[in-house]
Design a protein around this motif. Sequence first.
Motif, PDB file in Angstrom:
ATOM      1  N   ARG A   1      -0.888   4.958  12.086  1.00 60.31           N
ATOM      2  CA  ARG A   1      -0.416   6.322  11.849  1.00 60.31           C
ATOM      3  C   ARG A   1      -1.042   6.918  10.594  1.00 60.31           C
ATOM      4  O   ARG A   1      -1.392   8.102  10.567  1.00 60.31           O
ATOM      5  CB  ARG A   1       1.111   6.296  11.728  1.00 60.31           C
ATOM      6  CG  ARG A   1       1.776   7.663  11.755  1.00 60.31           C
ATOM      7  CD  ARG A   1       3.289   7.497  11.674  1.00 60.31           C
ATOM      8  NE  ARG A   1       3.806   6.707  12.776  1.00 60.31           N
ATOM      9  CZ  ARG A   1       4.992   6.088  12.768  1.00 60.31           C
ATOM     10  NH1 ARG A   1       5.773   6.149  11.695  1.00 60.31           N
ATOM     11  NH2 ARG A   1       5.397   5.407  13.817  1.00 60.31           N
ATOM     12  N   HIS A   2      -1.157   6.108   9.543  1.00 62.07           N
ATOM     13  CA  HIS A   2      -1.655   6.598   8.253  1.00 62.07           C
ATOM     14  C   HIS A   2      -2.611   5.571   7.645  1.00 62.07           C
ATOM     15  O   HIS A   2      -2.277   4.903   6.663  1.00 62.07           O
ATOM     16  CB  HIS A   2      -0.488   6.842   7.289  1.00 62.07           C
ATOM     17  CG  HIS A   2       0.482   7.899   7.728  1.00 62.07           C
ATOM     18  ND1 HIS A   2       0.138   9.230   7.801  1.00 62.07           N
ATOM     19  CD2 HIS A   2       1.785   7.806   8.114  1.00 62.07           C
ATOM     20  CE1 HIS A   2       1.194   9.917   8.211  1.00 62.07           C
ATOM     21  NE2 HIS A   2       2.197   9.085   8.411  1.00 62.07           N
ATOM     22  N   PRO A   3      -3.798   5.425   8.204  1.00 58.56           N
ATOM     23  CA  PRO A   3      -4.707   4.379   7.707  1.00 58.56           C
ATOM     24  C   PRO A   3      -5.061   4.544   6.231  1.00 58.56           C
ATOM     25  O   PRO A   3      -5.196   3.547   5.513  1.00 58.56           O
ATOM     26  CB  PRO A   3      -5.939   4.520   8.610  1.00 58.56           C
ATOM     27  CG  PRO A   3      -5.821   5.866   9.243  1.00 58.56           C
ATOM     28  CD  PRO A   3      -4.366   6.153   9.352  1.00 58.56           C
ATOM     29  N   TRP A   4      -5.203   5.775   5.742  1.00 55.00           N
ATOM     30  CA  TRP A   4      -5.547   5.982   4.338  1.00 55.00           C
ATOM     31  C   TRP A   4      -4.386   5.557   3.443  1.00 55.00           C
ATOM     32  O   TRP A   4      -4.594   4.919   2.407  1.00 55.00           O
ATOM     33  CB  TRP A   4      -5.914   7.434   4.094  1.00 55.00           C
ATOM     34  CG  TRP A   4      -6.154   7.765   2.648  1.00 55.00           C
ATOM     35  CD1 TRP A   4      -5.476   8.647   1.877  1.00 55.00           C
ATOM     36  CD2 TRP A   4      -7.162   7.208   1.797  1.00 55.00           C
ATOM     37  NE1 TRP A   4      -5.981   8.687   0.597  1.00 55.00           N
ATOM     38  CE2 TRP A   4      -7.021   7.803   0.522  1.00 55.00           C
ATOM     39  CE3 TRP A   4      -8.168   6.254   1.988  1.00 55.00           C
ATOM     40  CZ2 TRP A   4      -7.849   7.482  -0.554  1.00 55.00           C
ATOM     41  CZ3 TRP A   4      -8.991   5.925   0.908  1.00 55.00           C
ATOM     42  CH2 TRP A   4      -8.824   6.536  -0.341  1.00 55.00           C
ATOM     43  N   HIS A   5      -3.175   5.895   3.842  1.00 51.13           N
ATOM     44  CA  HIS A   5      -2.002   5.473   3.066  1.00 51.13           C
ATOM     45  C   HIS A   5      -1.953   3.950   2.980  1.00 51.13           C
ATOM     46  O   HIS A   5      -1.703   3.382   1.912  1.00 51.13           O
ATOM     47  CB  HIS A   5      -0.715   5.977   3.722  1.00 51.13           C
ATOM     48  CG  HIS A   5      -0.532   7.448   3.638  1.00 51.13           C
ATOM     49  ND1 HIS A   5       0.569   8.100   4.167  1.00 51.13           N
ATOM     50  CD2 HIS A   5      -1.297   8.423   3.091  1.00 51.13           C
ATOM     51  CE1 HIS A   5       0.459   9.392   3.947  1.00 51.13           C
ATOM     52  NE2 HIS A   5      -0.655   9.616   3.307  1.00 51.13           N
TER      53      HIS A   5
ATOM     54  N   SER B   1      -2.361  -1.037  -0.103  1.00 49.34           N
ATOM     55  CA  SER B   1      -2.920  -2.378  -0.235  1.00 49.34           C
ATOM     56  C   SER B   1      -3.705  -2.523  -1.535  1.00 49.34           C
ATOM     57  O   SER B   1      -3.690  -3.581  -2.168  1.00 49.34           O
ATOM     58  CB  SER B   1      -3.830  -2.682   0.963  1.00 49.34           C
ATOM     59  OG  SER B   1      -3.097  -2.627   2.173  1.00 49.34           O
ATOM     60  N   ALA B   2      -4.376  -1.448  -1.947  1.00 45.88           N
ATOM     61  CA  ALA B   2      -5.206  -1.505  -3.151  1.00 45.88           C
ATOM     62  C   ALA B   2      -4.380  -1.428  -4.427  1.00 45.88           C
ATOM     63  O   ALA B   2      -4.705  -2.077  -5.421  1.00 45.88           O
ATOM     64  CB  ALA B   2      -6.227  -0.365  -3.125  1.00 45.88           C
ATOM     65  N   THR B   3      -3.313  -0.640  -4.406  1.00 44.83           N
ATOM     66  CA  THR B   3      -2.562  -0.371  -5.636  1.00 44.83           C
ATOM     67  C   THR B   3      -1.253  -1.155  -5.738  1.00 44.83           C
ATOM     68  O   THR B   3      -0.703  -1.290  -6.838  1.00 44.83           O
ATOM     69  CB  THR B   3      -2.213   1.122  -5.743  1.00 44.83           C
ATOM     70  OG1 THR B   3      -1.312   1.476  -4.674  1.00 44.83           O
ATOM     71  CG2 THR B   3      -3.478   1.982  -5.649  1.00 44.83           C
ATOM     72  N   GLY B   4      -0.731  -1.635  -4.604  1.00 42.95           N
ATOM     73  CA  GLY B   4       0.573  -2.276  -4.608  1.00 42.95           C
ATOM     74  C   GLY B   4       1.718  -1.297  -4.717  1.00 42.95           C
ATOM     75  O   GLY B   4       2.888  -1.708  -4.832  1.00 42.95           O
ATOM     76  N   ARG B   5       1.429  -0.009  -4.667  1.00 45.18           N
ATOM     77  CA  ARG B   5       2.459   1.029  -4.762  1.00 45.18           C
ATOM     78  C   ARG B   5       2.660   1.669  -3.389  1.00 45.18           C
ATOM     79  O   ARG B   5       1.691   2.019  -2.718  1.00 45.18           O
ATOM     80  CB  ARG B   5       2.078   2.092  -5.789  1.00 45.18           C
ATOM     81  CG  ARG B   5       1.937   1.549  -7.202  1.00 45.18           C
ATOM     82  CD  ARG B   5       1.576   2.647  -8.198  1.00 45.18           C
ATOM     83  NE  ARG B   5       2.656   3.628  -8.286  1.00 45.18           N
ATOM     84  CZ  ARG B   5       2.536   4.916  -7.991  1.00 45.18           C
ATOM     85  NH1 ARG B   5       1.373   5.395  -7.546  1.00 45.18           N
ATOM     86  NH2 ARG B   5       3.556   5.729  -8.111  1.00 45.18           N
TER      87      ARG B   5
END
Length: 263
Positions: A134-138, A143-147
């Motif tokens: 649904r939201h691949p960028w999110h 995954s990169a930021t842990g947020r």
Amino acid sequence: MPEALEVIAKGSATDSHPIPLLFVHGAWHAAWCWDDHFLDFFADRGYHAVALSLRGHGTSTTAKPLRRCSFADYLADIAAVADTLPTAPVLVGHSMGGYLVQKYLQTRAAPAAVLMASMPPSGYIASGLRWLRRHPWHFARMSATGRSLPYVGTLALARERFFSPSTPDDVVANCVARLQEESARSGLDGLYDRPRPERVETPVLVLGARRDGAVTELEVHETARAYRTTAELFPDMGHNMMLEPGWAAVGNRIDEWLGARGL
């Protein structure tokens, strides 16, 4: 240093309902999600109703960074609050809180449990894949930021995940204003640290919502089968069943089910 946990308690045990209720919130939420409606609802019906905020949520402290808090940490919080009550409580868990309740019941006795829009025993994998599609960028940013809060913390995204399309804007906005960051470690635990339903003998009521953007109907039925019962689904209701306009119907069903068991 021990955690200082926020606990909101209302009502007192009565002859009709001698067993306390302990409410466990889901990811990004805290005890406030039960305090808006459910705690007063059950207190008015003669229950001792208690909600905790897991460490790092609400006003509960955490001795280590929230991002490193694990399911084991959260389970220790639930046990710590349960142990302050005069008798073992009925556990009511929502979403991630329902998953934690399932794990709690593997090793600790409870007279009954209620799972509301709970993550299923198979874990977070299917939910994560839906989010990725649904939201691949999110998903990549999380995954990169842990947020993860930025990706549930807007009116549109919170409605998509937590509420039905017809929920009034002010209800959604009130929830968004109180959402908090969630532990990245807990998200990983949800992939691998799975409940063991075969170890649980506690009677369980499994409730779900047909307009749930986080947990599918198939997953609600999966959970019910795992605990040898039948799922009950509420129409026109989203994931946050305790905050949706139809929350009283959910409360009434829990009250009815507990009452039939002398709880």
